[in-house]
Write an enzyme that holds these catalytic residues in place. Structure first.
Site, PDB file in Angstrom:
ATOM      1  CE  LYS A   6     -49.445  15.728 -43.279  1.00 38.44           C
ATOM      2  NZ  LYS A   6     -48.966  17.106 -43.045  1.00 38.44           N
ATOM      3  CB  SER A  46     -47.574  15.105 -31.108  1.00 38.10           C
ATOM      4  OG  SER A  46     -48.680  14.767 -31.906  1.00 38.10           O
ATOM      5  CD  GLU A  57     -37.859   7.429 -34.589  1.00 37.24           C
ATOM      6  OE1 GLU A  57     -37.538   7.879 -33.473  1.00 37.24           O
ATOM      7  OE2 GLU A  57     -37.340   6.422 -35.092  1.00 37.24           O
ATOM      8  CB  CYS A  89     -38.252  14.786 -30.646  1.00 36.28           C
ATOM      9  SG  CYS A  89     -36.913  14.370 -31.768  1.00 36.28           S
ATOM     10  CD  GLU A 134     -42.110  16.823 -26.923  1.00 38.00           C
ATOM     11  OE1 GLU A 134     -43.214  16.492 -27.395  1.00 38.00           O
ATOM     12  OE2 GLU A 134     -41.025  16.476 -27.402  1.00 38.00           O
TER      13      GLU A 134
END
Ligand code: NAD
Length: 478
Positions: free
Chosen positions: A184, A237, A258, A292, A389
């Site tokens: 997806k 996330s 990840e 990231c 972040e």
């Protein structure tokens, strides 16, 4: 400072032929969704609607998983590695042939500069398929036993920042190791995954080996919780990663995550300043900071702080922000209105908490989602912009005096995905690298990716590795 004015150099959109609407790619063909729901994908640079895309519901996810299971049992797991390799090589070559079209499509749907999609994303996509094609018939030498077994069906969910590249990181190792997949893509960037579905058709990949279901979080949830999935691979996330880990905990699914990062880019006083500044810029302004492993925290040794900051400001004034399809553009659009709101909010918090905000003079286009390259100085460890972040073109600058202080500050984060060290001393690089709690430590460079090199995190940046020999483990029953 005298500066060249660049005439516009737009890449042509004509190489891309968009359909008005896209179905789901299940069992080798495109089909409509069961409940007929759809959503629109837009260009973040202009807000123009690019296409309508099907929103897969649970019944569609079930169809895709069933197709993947059938393909796994009857076709893919029966093929010798060297036959699987042929398909992967074929896919890699088609990606190269269509590189220009894919790069334009990626920049249209994501907002990233064509320079990056053309020179980084798409070549790396091809490299990942070539690399894993090479493994497919040599898996007994990978260090996981004489005949490592595939897991079965992999359910894979990816984010919007490197849409086709994240697809390649997921699909190439899964297929090389003998698994079939249902993937997806993110809801704001589905188009290159759908173009990839067409590439699978062109490569004559057996039906059901790769299935692409489009949709948002609900579709992702239906996929990762489906009982017919043996392996979940997620990039996104930390918040959603935690939800997925919880949802999969009672099952026997193998999970790799990840997740986010808040990397320190550490500049020592003996570093060559001009190179370090290039690395700082690449570290946080590459892909608008939607990375990231972005070097979002700059740690500068106090003795060179003024020099580095002055040079950084000069360099940032030369960045060109604007049309992602212009070959001169350095900084493109923010991927979505929601992401822009998040970047704005955290930047306002940075100011409210007392940090000093600076951006070079820079005109933002009226339409679309834009944020100027931004630097915060006077940042302390306690500030939210030093801890959270931001996932945007925003750099938080801190200082240090000793290497030990640099290590302590760099590791003072819930994340642990990457770090950068700038120094002339090789011994200092090794000393730092052995102490930094980060999956990747770059020395005198930043944001370098290679399919042969494992990538992944410590702590809240997730678990599991992608790429290299280590990345294969995630797709074996070991
Ligand atoms: P996100 O977690 O919101 O979404 C990622 C994907 O998960 C999307 O496809 C989304 O539709 C899907 N999703 C959302 N809710 C879900 C649920 N409950 N169950 C299953 N799937 C669900 O993240 P994002 O905003 O798209 O991406 C940005 C984040 O991704 C950043 O935090 C970034 O650091 C991280 N990221 C990490 C890496 C890495 O390799 N570590 C790479 C790229 C991005």
């Amino acid at each position: 400072m005298p500066k060249f004015e660049y005439a516009p150099a737009p890449e042509s959109r004509a190489v891309v032929s968009l359909r008005e609407s896209y179905g789901l790619f299940i069992n080798g063909e495109f089909s409509p969704g069961v409940d007929g729901r759809a959503f629109k994908t837009i260009s973040p640079a202009t807000e123009e609607v690019l296409a309508e895309v099907t929103e897969a519901g649970p019944a569609d996810v079930d169809r895709a998983v069933t197709a993947a299971r059938k393909a796994y049992e009857h076709t893919w797991s029966q093929l010798p590695g060297k036959e699987r390799a042929k398909y992967l090589f074929r896919i890699a070559r088609i990606v190269q042939e269509k590189a220009r079209e894919l790069a334009v499509l990626e920049s249209l749907d994501n907002g990233k500069p064509i320079r990056e999609s053309r020179d980084v994303d798409i070549p790396l996509v091809a490299a990942h398929f070539f690399y894993h094609a090479g493994w497919a018939d040599k898996l007994e030498y990978a260090g996981y036993g004489p005949a490592p077994r595939a897991l079965g069906v992999a359910g894979q969910v990816i984010p919007w920042n490197f849409p086709l590249l994240m697809l390649a990181w997921k699909i190439a190792p899964a297929l090389a190791c003998g698994n079939t997949v249902v993937l997806k893509p993110a809801e704001t960037t589905p188009l290159t995954a759908l173009a990839f579905a067409e590439i699978c058709q062109q490569a004559d990949l057996p039906p059901g080996v790769v299935n692409i279901v489009t949709g948002a979080g609900e579709t992702g949830r239906a996929l990762v919780t489906h009982p017919g999935i043996d392996k979940v691979a997620f990039t996104g996330s930390t918040e959603v990663g935690i939800q997925i880990a919880r949802a999969c905990a009672p099952s026997r699914k193998k999970v790799t995550l990840e997740l986010g990062g808040k990397a320190a880019n550490i500049v020592f006083e003996d570093a060559p300043v001009d190179q370090a500044v290039e690395g700082i810029v690449n570290g946080i302004f590459f892909n608008q900071g939607h990375v990231c492993c972005a070097g979002s925290r700059l740690l500068v040794q106090e003795s060179v702080y003024s020099e580095v900051l002055a040079s950084l400001r000069r360099r940032l004034a030369t960045l060109r922000l604007g049309d992602p399809l212009d070959k001169n553009t350095d900084v493109g659009a923010i991927n979505s209105a929601a992401q822009l709101a998040k970047i704005r909010e955290l930047s306002e918090v940075g100011e409210a908490e007392g940090a000093q905000r600076w951006s070079p003079p820079c005109e933002l286009p009226v339409k679309g989602f834009w944020f100027p390259p931004t630097v915060f100085t006077g940042v302390s460890q306690a500030h939210r912009i030093a801890r959270e972040e931001i996932f945007g073109p925003v750099l938080s600058v801190l200082t240090f005096r000793t290497p030990a202080e640099a290590v302590e500050k760099a590791n003072n984060t819930p994340y642990g995905l990457s770090a950068g060290v700038w120094t002339e001393k090789g011994s200092m690089i090794l000393w730092m690298a052995s102490r930094l709690r980060a999956g990747v430590v770059w020395a005198n460079t930043f944001n370098k990716f290679d399919p042969t090199s494992p990538f992944g995190g410590y702590k809240e940046s997730g678990y599991g590795r992608e790429g290299g020999r280590h990345g294969l483990e995630a797709y074996f029953d070991v």
